[in-house]
Design a protein around this motif. Structure first.
Motif, mmCIF file in Angstrom:
data_model
loop_
_atom_site.group_PDB
_atom_site.id
_atom_site.type_symbol
_atom_site.label_atom_id
_atom_site.label_comp_id
_atom_site.label_asym_id
_atom_site.label_seq_id
_atom_site.Cartn_x
_atom_site.Cartn_y
_atom_site.Cartn_z
ATOM 1 N N GLU A 236 4.748 5.195 6.156
ATOM 2 C CA GLU A 236 3.470 4.633 6.380
ATOM 3 C C GLU A 236 2.769 6.064 6.904
ATOM 4 O O GLU A 236 1.679 6.060 6.263
ATOM 5 C CB GLU A 236 3.644 3.748 7.471
ATOM 6 N N ASN A 237 3.081 6.758 7.663
ATOM 7 C CA ASN A 237 2.326 7.819 7.990
ATOM 8 C C ASN A 237 2.208 9.167 6.897
ATOM 9 O O ASN A 237 0.941 9.491 6.885
ATOM 10 C CB ASN A 237 2.659 8.552 9.397
ATOM 11 N N ALA B 127 -0.508 4.521 10.971
ATOM 12 C CA ALA B 127 -0.805 5.279 12.191
ATOM 13 C C ALA B 127 0.339 5.355 12.920
ATOM 14 O O ALA B 127 1.265 4.424 12.901
ATOM 15 C CB ALA B 127 -1.940 4.835 12.871
ATOM 16 N N PRO B 128 0.388 6.403 13.912
ATOM 17 C CA PRO B 128 1.823 6.569 14.636
ATOM 18 C C PRO B 128 1.781 5.105 15.582
ATOM 19 O O PRO B 128 0.533 4.945 16.031
ATOM 20 C CB PRO B 128 1.373 7.823 15.396
ATOM 21 N N PRO B 129 2.898 5.007 15.898
ATOM 22 C CA PRO B 129 3.064 3.680 16.718
ATOM 23 C C PRO B 129 2.580 3.675 18.094
ATOM 24 O O PRO B 129 2.175 2.663 18.585
ATOM 25 C CB PRO B 129 4.623 3.177 16.848
ATOM 26 N N GLN C 219 0.682 -1.164 -0.006
ATOM 27 C CA GLN C 219 0.005 0.052 -0.004
ATOM 28 C C GLN C 219 1.009 1.294 -0.039
ATOM 29 O O GLN C 219 0.340 2.128 -0.700
ATOM 30 C CB GLN C 219 -0.990 0.063 1.189
ATOM 31 N N VAL C 220 1.880 1.272 0.886
ATOM 32 C CA VAL C 220 2.720 2.389 0.903
ATOM 33 C C VAL C 220 3.562 2.498 -0.586
ATOM 34 O O VAL C 220 3.465 3.623 -1.106
ATOM 35 C CB VAL C 220 4.112 2.179 1.650
ATOM 36 N N LEU C 221 3.969 1.536 -1.357
ATOM 37 C CA LEU C 221 4.644 1.767 -2.401
ATOM 38 C C LEU C 221 3.430 2.112 -3.582
ATOM 39 O O LEU C 221 4.043 3.199 -4.404
ATOM 40 C CB LEU C 221 5.129 0.373 -2.935
#
Length: 178
Positions: free
Chosen positions: A104-105, A111-113, A41-43
């Motif tokens: 990712e964010n 979402a933040p870890p 999804q990030v890519l």
């Protein structure tokens, strides 16, 4: 140094990613945790590719191994500079975790870890640590073949940071193709 760091880092990063992937598969068999498709999804978001539902395995592997190889170059530069061993691998593990979180964010995929369930956070920290230390072991081994790095040569003169100690002497340039 940089040319060596690139090929050694790609190799170290791919090795670290392979070890991390193996530990993930073992952990998933034991816990029943499904595969994550966050890397895909990030890519897709980074490249503007269409976001597909389902299991985009090829995108997942491309991001997983590509990011591992790219970050491995940084760990190799660290090793070539003389930043080797467990302490340096721990520093690098923080870089790997940071890289994941920024990507990712920034793409809106993660979402933040600090918002994650603790078990999920612990699992991610474990696997990224495996990557960081495995990548570091390979990068350190490859860099050691080139001898001590500038930082190690400086520390051999007088350990620690001292404003009154001159830098380590420069080495002669490496031959072309190194």
């Amino acid at each position: 140094m940089l040319r060596r760091a690139i090929w050694q880092g790609v190799l170290a990063g791919l090795a670290g990613t392979a070890v991390m992937t193996a530990t993930e598969k073992i952990e998933q068999r034991r816990t029943g945790r499904p595969d994550s498709y966050v890397p895909a999804q990030v890519l897709a978001r980074l490249t503007g590719l269409p976001e597909r539902r389902g299991r985009p395995r090829s995108l997942n592997l491309a991001m997983h191994y590509g990011q591992g190889a790219l970050l491995g170059v940084l760990r190799s530069v660290m090793a070539q500079a003389g930043l080797r061993g467990l302490w340096s691998s721990a520093m690098f593990t923080a870089v790997r975790l940071t890289s994941d979180q920024v990507l990712e964010n920034a793409t809106g995929v993660g979402a933040p870890p600090q918002t994650w369930p603790r078990g999920e956070l612990a699992t991610d920290l474990f696997h990224k640590s495996v990557y960081g230390f495995a990548t570091g072991a390979v990068a350190d081994l490859l860099a050691a073949r080139d001898g001590p790095g500038p930082g190690q040569r400086h520390a051999a003169r007088l350990p620690g940071r001292h404003h009154d100690v001159a830098p380590a002497p420069r080495r002669s340039p490496m031959p072309a193709g190194s």
